[in-house]
Design an enzyme around this catalytic site. Sequence first.
Site, PDB file in Angstrom:
ATOM      1  N   ALA A  29       0.874  -1.182   0.000  1.00  0.00           N
ATOM      2  CA  ALA A  29       0.000   0.000   0.000  1.00  0.00           C
ATOM      3  C   ALA A  29       0.911   1.232   0.000  1.00  0.00           C
ATOM      4  CB  ALA A  29      -0.966  -0.007   1.182  1.00  0.00           C
ATOM      5  N   LEU A  30       1.772   1.255  -0.997  1.00  0.00           N
ATOM      6  CA  LEU A  30       2.873   2.228  -1.017  1.00  0.00           C
ATOM      7  C   LEU A  30       2.374   3.657  -1.201  1.00  0.00           C
ATOM      8  CD1 LEU A  30       5.424   0.259  -3.249  1.00  0.00           C
ATOM      9  CD2 LEU A  30       5.215   0.275  -0.748  1.00  0.00           C
ATOM     10  N   HIS A  34       6.987   5.748   1.632  1.00  0.00           N
ATOM     11  CA  HIS A  34       7.762   4.591   1.165  1.00  0.00           C
ATOM     12  C   HIS A  34       8.650   4.986  -0.019  1.00  0.00           C
ATOM     13  CE1 HIS A  34       4.017   2.346   2.647  1.00  0.00           C
ATOM     14  NE2 HIS A  34       4.980   1.812   3.364  1.00  0.00           N
ATOM     15  N   GLU A 147      11.885   6.986   9.855  1.00  0.00           N
ATOM     16  CA  GLU A 147      11.755   7.477  11.242  1.00  0.00           C
ATOM     17  C   GLU A 147      10.287   7.525  11.665  1.00  0.00           C
ATOM     18  OE1 GLU A 147      13.872  11.190  11.390  1.00  0.00           O
ATOM     19  OE2 GLU A 147      15.814  10.175  11.576  1.00  0.00           O
TER      20      GLU A 147
END
Length: 279
Positions: A29-30, A34, A147
Amino acid sequence: MEVFNSFHEFPQRFLDKSYSLGMVPTMGALHDGHLSLVEKAISENDKVLITIFINPTQFDDDKDLMNYPRELQKDLEKISHFGENIWAYTPNASEIYGEHLESKHYDLNSLETVMEGKSRAGHFQGVATVVEYFLKTFSPTRAYFGEKDYQQLQIITHLNELLGLSTEIVGCPIVRTSDGLAMSSRNALLTVEERKIAPQIYQGLQLAKKLAKDYIYKSILDEVHAFFHKHSELKLEYFTAADPSTLVEFEPDEKITRGRGFIAVRLGKIRLIDNINMS
Ligand code: AMP
């Protein structure tokens, strides 16, 4: 781009490496968060391996696993724009776990007992199991982690040292939408109304950061709790300020400007996390 679903299709490719390999593990589910990792990996390596695998052992809630967005065709379409130096690895669970869908056990020390580790039993053991598999199977030169999942990044850095592996673990900054919401595959599960409210999570973090200049941790905790009490659709699970390397929480009377602020919130049925550098 080349898509493969078993390491055994190309074992030699990953054994004798005359090229640098960047690896970007994802659960698919980019989104642009990503893709920022993929772009960094492309800029620093000859080849890039994106793994797309929804890892069952890191879910502590079957419903969450069932509802997790699955968009493989769209994902491959997005990656295909990066050209031919990209490999997408889309394994089945049996390739990684064999017949026993179980996590291994690692000594993740106190990194695992706080925040997400406390809220989601076994989550990081599941993450560590699949990341060990990827690191050992593909021996990437570098592996990229966001992060956004800051505690996960610290745990994987620790795991890499624990296992004595030579991969460099690279942390990448959080990508946000223009209203401040940290991008997440789970954002797609929010209703239209919830999506409008969700940016308040980052506003709560920014409030904490602003107050950290002048006030001790206890006062900041009070203010953050009051902020989420006012915005009652957002159920605050925790706000914690901690040392960015050890993740040890500050004492109530300490200033927290050298730390990182972490938050987990429930909005309707969806649980969202975010974090901010307090300095
Ligand atoms: P996931 O598919 O959620 O497991 O995420 C795969 C990788 O992308 C992890 O290293 C995440 O920390 C990273 N990631 C997810 N969302 C973001 C974001 N908004 N900004 C930067 N990295 C992200």
